[in-house]
Design an enzyme around this catalytic site. Structure first.
Site, PDB file in Angstrom:
ATOM      1  N   HIS A  12      36.933  58.849  47.336  1.00 18.31           N
ATOM      2  CA  HIS A  12      38.365  58.852  47.045  1.00 18.31           C
ATOM      3  C   HIS A  12      38.594  58.459  45.597  1.00 18.31           C
ATOM      4  O   HIS A  12      37.684  58.476  44.784  1.00 18.31           O
ATOM      5  CB  HIS A  12      39.135  57.945  48.000  1.00 18.31           C
ATOM      6  CG  HIS A  12      38.599  56.557  48.089  1.00 18.31           C
ATOM      7  ND1 HIS A  12      38.710  55.647  47.082  1.00 18.31           N
ATOM      8  CD2 HIS A  12      37.944  55.925  49.099  1.00 18.31           C
ATOM      9  CE1 HIS A  12      38.165  54.508  47.471  1.00 18.31           C
ATOM     10  NE2 HIS A  12      37.686  54.649  48.675  1.00 18.31           N
ATOM     11  N   CYS A  37      38.334  57.924  53.754  1.00 14.70           N
ATOM     12  CA  CYS A  37      38.146  56.485  53.903  1.00 14.70           C
ATOM     13  C   CYS A  37      38.765  55.952  55.205  1.00 14.70           C
ATOM     14  O   CYS A  37      38.256  56.243  56.278  1.00 14.70           O
ATOM     15  CB  CYS A  37      38.694  55.775  52.672  1.00 14.70           C
ATOM     16  SG  CYS A  37      37.992  54.124  52.430  1.00 14.70           S
TER      17      CYS A  37
END
Length: 240
Positions: free
Chosen positions: A192, A93
């Site tokens: 994630h 991310c």
């Protein structure tokens, strides 16, 4: 056998619990009798990056990313050399975005990335991308599917090989149905929450690659990951 695992900026880039990736890697290695030395690399602790076998960098707020950007500038060339020399890196991310060339915010301002990898991210006026995601990976792993959760406003565009083709969800952007990038043993991804506990085959892929840089081995000793694979399969079943 042993591995030196560098967790980059765990105090600033851990917005979505991605520390779980470090715990997963450590647990799966140590279950096989592989000792793991964890190095928490941050503004007040600068162990030599050249000692690392495996690196993880997670996501964080825009402010945290800028703080890390300024602190890591002195180390970017070393880190780029490590990636070019096949060291194993997982960036998630915000960390994934940060290692790229630039980030274009909503006002059109260009915020520099560390420019370690040649890809760009731009903010979007469209909705934030949030939800479960399933991809079919390009990596030599079994099963081919990787499941996870994505939560990002930026759209990333790259000429690198993708981590996988999107089967469910959005991935890098809304245009090309790709997710993540792969360059040598570097993986950048938006998955994630964290990604590795639900994808033990991907965790083992990273561990094996890191070990193969040091030792003459072909494979890892199998371990019982039936519970982890049930979590993986549950996400697949949600989408038929």
């Amino acid at each position: 056998m042993q591995l030196d695992l560098f967790h980059l900026y765990p105090d600033m880039l851990n917005l979505y619990g991605d520390t779980g990736n470090v715990r997963c890697l450590t647990k799966r290695a140590e279950t096989r009798g592989i000792h793991v030395n964890i190095h928490n690399f941050s503004d007040d602790n600068k162990d030599d990056l050249n000692d690392g076998d495996l690196f993880f960098i997670g996501g964080g707020s825009d402010k945290s990313q800028q703080l890390v950007y300024r602190d890591f500038l002195d180390y970017k060339d070393t880190f780029k050399d490590l990636i070019d020399n096949d060291k194993v890196v997982l960036a998630v991310c915000g960390g994934y975005q940060l290692l790229g060339a630039e980030y274009i915010d909503k006002e059109g301002n260009c915020l520099p990335g560390l420019n370690i990898l040649d890809y760009n991210t731009a903010s979007s006026d469209k909705k934030r991308i949030i939800g479960n995601i399933i991809i079919k990976s390009s990596l030599d792993i079994t099963p081919k599917t990787i499941v996870g959760f994505e939560n990002h406003g930026g759209r990333t565009y790259s000429k690198y090989d993708a981590l996988g083709d999107v089967l469910v969800g959005y991935g890098n952007n809304e245009d090309d149905k790709t997710e993540g990038v792969v360059y040598k043993n570097y993986i950048g991804t938006y998955l994630h929450g964290p990604i590795l506990p639900k994808n033990p085959h991907l965790a083992d892929y990273l561990i094996l690659k890191a070990l193969q840089n040091k030792y003459d081995i072909d494979s890892l000793e199998p371990i019982d990951d039936s519970i982890e694979m049930k979590a993986h399969q549950k996400v697949l079943k949600l989408y038929g």
